[in-house]
Design a protein around this motif. Structure first.
Motif, PDB file in Angstrom:
ATOM      1  N   UNK A  62       0.949  -1.217  -0.038  1.00 55.91           N
ATOM      2  CA  UNK A  62       0.047  -0.026   0.054  1.00 55.91           C
ATOM      3  C   UNK A  62       0.879   1.230  -0.053  1.00 55.91           C
ATOM      4  N   UNK A  63       0.608   2.178  -0.975  1.00 57.76           N
ATOM      5  CA  UNK A  63       1.663   3.506  -0.808  1.00 57.76           C
ATOM      6  C   UNK A  63       1.013   4.340  -1.387  1.00 57.76           C
ATOM      7  N   UNK A  64       1.603   5.719  -1.047  1.00 56.52           N
ATOM      8  CA  UNK A  64       1.073   6.983  -1.398  1.00 56.52           C
ATOM      9  C   UNK A  64       1.684   7.515  -2.836  1.00 56.52           C
ATOM     10  N   UNK A  65       1.054   7.494  -3.914  1.00 58.13           N
ATOM     11  CA  UNK A  65       1.841   7.602  -5.061  1.00 58.13           C
ATOM     12  C   UNK A  65       2.151   9.293  -5.136  1.00 58.13           C
ATOM     13  N   UNK A  66       1.846  10.170  -4.178  1.00 63.07           N
ATOM     14  CA  UNK A  66       2.069  11.395  -4.287  1.00 63.07           C
ATOM     15  C   UNK A  66       3.631  11.679  -3.669  1.00 63.07           C
ATOM     16  N   UNK A  67       4.022  10.633  -3.001  1.00 64.80           N
ATOM     17  CA  UNK A  67       5.471  10.552  -2.432  1.00 64.80           C
ATOM     18  C   UNK A  67       6.495  10.666  -3.604  1.00 64.80           C
ATOM     19  N   UNK A  68       7.063  11.483  -3.629  1.00 63.60           N
ATOM     20  CA  UNK A  68       8.304  11.881  -4.660  1.00 63.60           C
ATOM     21  C   UNK A  68       8.793  10.847  -5.105  1.00 63.60           C
ATOM     22  N   UNK A  69       8.755  10.604  -6.522  1.00 65.55           N
ATOM     23  CA  UNK A  69       9.437   9.556  -6.939  1.00 65.55           C
ATOM     24  C   UNK A  69       9.245   8.195  -6.564  1.00 65.55           C
ATOM     25  N   UNK A  70       8.242   8.064  -5.676  1.00 64.76           N
ATOM     26  CA  UNK A  70       8.098   6.502  -5.300  1.00 64.76           C
ATOM     27  C   UNK A  70       7.678   5.754  -6.299  1.00 64.76           C
ATOM     28  N   UNK A  96      -4.985   9.386  -2.972  1.00 60.33           N
ATOM     29  CA  UNK A  96      -3.537   9.250  -2.476  1.00 60.33           C
ATOM     30  C   UNK A  96      -3.037   7.790  -2.405  1.00 60.33           C
ATOM     31  N   UNK A  97      -3.860   6.681  -2.005  1.00 63.24           N
ATOM     32  CA  UNK A  97      -3.340   5.474  -1.912  1.00 63.24           C
ATOM     33  C   UNK A  97      -3.535   4.478  -3.070  1.00 63.24           C
ATOM     34  N   UNK A  98      -2.454   3.878  -3.198  1.00 61.40           N
ATOM     35  CA  UNK A  98      -2.570   2.739  -4.092  1.00 61.40           C
ATOM     36  C   UNK A  98      -2.466   1.342  -3.603  1.00 61.40           C
ATOM     37  N   UNK A  99      -3.054   0.268  -4.058  1.00 60.22           N
ATOM     38  CA  UNK A  99      -2.624  -0.915  -3.858  1.00 60.22           C
ATOM     39  C   UNK A  99      -1.972  -1.667  -4.809  1.00 60.22           C
ATOM     40  N   UNK A 100      -0.774  -2.469  -4.746  1.00 59.11           N
ATOM     41  CA  UNK A 100      -0.156  -2.871  -5.675  1.00 59.11           C
ATOM     42  C   UNK A 100       0.255  -4.322  -5.443  1.00 59.11           C
ATOM     43  N   UNK A 101       0.028  -5.456  -6.066  1.00 62.31           N
ATOM     44  CA  UNK A 101       0.327  -6.783  -6.020  1.00 62.31           C
ATOM     45  C   UNK A 101       1.268  -7.260  -6.905  1.00 62.31           C
ATOM     46  N   UNK A 102       2.536  -7.720  -6.750  1.00 60.94           N
ATOM     47  CA  UNK A 102       3.286  -8.408  -7.674  1.00 60.94           C
ATOM     48  C   UNK A 102       3.535  -9.857  -7.588  1.00 60.94           C
ATOM     49  N   UNK A 103       3.275 -10.648  -8.533  1.00 62.79           N
ATOM     50  CA  UNK A 103       3.480 -12.063  -8.666  1.00 62.79           C
ATOM     51  C   UNK A 103       4.806 -12.158  -8.867  1.00 62.79           C
ATOM     52  N   UNK A 104       5.755 -13.007  -8.099  1.00 61.66           N
ATOM     53  CA  UNK A 104       7.129 -13.186  -8.359  1.00 61.66           C
ATOM     54  C   UNK A 104       7.471 -14.686  -7.919  1.00 61.66           C
ATOM     55  N   UNK A 105       8.439 -14.838  -9.071  1.00 57.68           N
ATOM     56  CA  UNK A 105       8.942 -16.536  -9.173  1.00 57.68           C
ATOM     57  C   UNK A 105      10.264 -16.472  -8.966  1.00 57.68           C
ATOM     58  N   UNK A 119       9.028  -3.060   0.652  1.00 55.92           N
ATOM     59  CA  UNK A 119       8.278  -2.761   1.860  1.00 55.92           C
ATOM     60  C   UNK A 119       9.118  -1.633   2.750  1.00 55.92           C
ATOM     61  N   UNK A 120      10.406  -1.778   2.440  1.00 50.50           N
ATOM     62  CA  UNK A 120      11.336  -0.711   3.215  1.00 50.50           C
ATOM     63  C   UNK A 120      11.240   0.652   2.563  1.00 50.50           C
ATOM     64  N   UNK A 121      10.855   1.002   1.395  1.00 51.42           N
ATOM     65  CA  UNK A 121      10.970   2.042   0.453  1.00 51.42           C
ATOM     66  C   UNK A 121      10.161   3.088   1.165  1.00 51.42           C
ATOM     67  N   UNK A 122      10.393   4.334   1.332  1.00 54.09           N
ATOM     68  CA  UNK A 122       9.959   5.367   1.829  1.00 54.09           C
ATOM     69  C   UNK A 122       8.625   5.956   1.167  1.00 54.09           C
ATOM     70  N   UNK A 123       7.366   5.774   1.687  1.00 52.27           N
ATOM     71  CA  UNK A 123       6.137   6.071   1.260  1.00 52.27           C
ATOM     72  C   UNK A 123       5.466   4.691   0.929  1.00 52.27           C
TER      73      UNK A 123
END
Lengths: 138, 138, 138, 138
Positions: A62-70, A96-105, A119-123
């Motif tokens: 879950x992140x705020x897409x307004x955060x600079x450069x995120x 403000x808020x986005x949900x993003x889901x990544x499928x990873x292999x 998860x550790x990225x600011x924003x």
């Protein structure tokens, strides 16, 4: 191809009754399926203990897409991991808020690393890794 | 709009050093962000204890699309829940196995029920619910 | 008295083989016992969702007994909860650190509250609640 | 000896308010202590990922002491592990059911193995391992 085996289990009748009630509430139409799910869930947990097994995970953030450069950082990060990230789903939750889901292999340890970095990225406000499976041996 | 507050925390220097090392490995560039993530994760857990709060979850399932009627059942199930299910991502893992992720919005208890129903369906090999948040109060 | 029932489960042979290997590593001599443990663990989890069921827990805390008044506070706290706290085990880990385990009986919510209060006390470095059971319906 | 450091954290005021409310409900009298507990809990989790670190755990089991030979097996098992098992607490829950808690010291992997062996024994109805710490670096 794989065969279906039928085998017997002995259990206290009261215990079985409580289990049958619980799985019926959860929507199981079939006791065998509930036991298979318990077994598969236990095996998937084991798979992830060994960091080098090829497996599949999903990362929810879950992140705020307004955060600079995120947003750019997240996309950029994903492109560097294009061998591992199969697909992405993006949902606009509100202004403000986005949900993003990544499928990873990939190897379990590598998937964990990608999850940590996102998860550790600011924003990024909240994030969780689901450790699931390729389905091949289940 | 919300204000940013700066406040002090006292901590044993050895403890702080170990924490700084851990979060740097995870990719945090900033100690405050790591503390905010601990706080947000704790609050999201609380949110889900109260089943009636409006929140967001993602449901990850692995299933064999050759199982009779399963794909239709899953799609049918989702249409009955169209108010709650925002979006879906589908990945073909191999000739048999599919990964599907559903983004779901609604009361915590309702999201849990949808997850139970999907995960208990015959042919669904593995499933997990991620309890996350609308992001609004984080 | 309760009867033992024997019933059949059908499972893919590869899946069963992987499960048999796992439980044999864990020390199970008997497949039925492994399935009963999966069922009992699932039922104990359900018991704790309903905060009003009478159950049993153990609280493990690590604390520094040199912290001013902490040992007294912990003993005092326990005496106020003498109806719930059945027994306590104390281990001197080193010159500073103590391990204490409390066996607690009561309603699930009350046991959680006692755990919260002990774990949040200043000087208590780490604490965990084990949610187990009276054993009566297992 | 270790020093106490005071450092600043910046946080959204709404987020901090929600966290303060939560920790006050849990019984914290002090915000720093709540943050230290979050940090310590995170570090203990890391400790257990590396199976070779010397640490401390407690194993809680519920068993029926009428099951043939179980009590002897459990005592026998513990004597073979006398280097690791520091102390034991036994509680008679009712005419059938016993609660036993073992305090165990050793390498993380060895403690997990002892827990697996006890929990898988026939007659042990429920068991859980608490992964805690020697307290030395917390």
């Amino acid at each position: 191809m794989s065969d279906i085996i039928r085998f017997g289990i002995s259990m206290d009748s009261k215990l079985l009754k409580r289990f049958d009630e619980l799985i019926s509430e959860q929507g199981y139409s079939n006791r065998s399926e509930a036991f298979r799910d318990l077994v598969r869930d236990r095996l998937v947990k084991e798979e992830w203990k060994d960091g080098n097994v090829e497996t599949v995970g999903t990362i929810t953030i879950i992140y705020d897409h307004h955060k600079r450069d995120l947003a750019e950082k997240i996309i950029d990060h994903q492109h560097h991991q294009h061998d591992s990230i199969i697909s992405t789903m993006h949902v606009h939750l509100d202004i403000h808020n986005c949900l993003e889901v990544l499928a990873v292999k990939g190897k379990a340890n590598h998937i964990k690393k990608i999850a940590d970095e996102l998860i550790s990225a600011k924003g990024v406000k909240h994030g969780k890794l689901v450790m699931t499976s390729t389905g091949k041996n289940l």
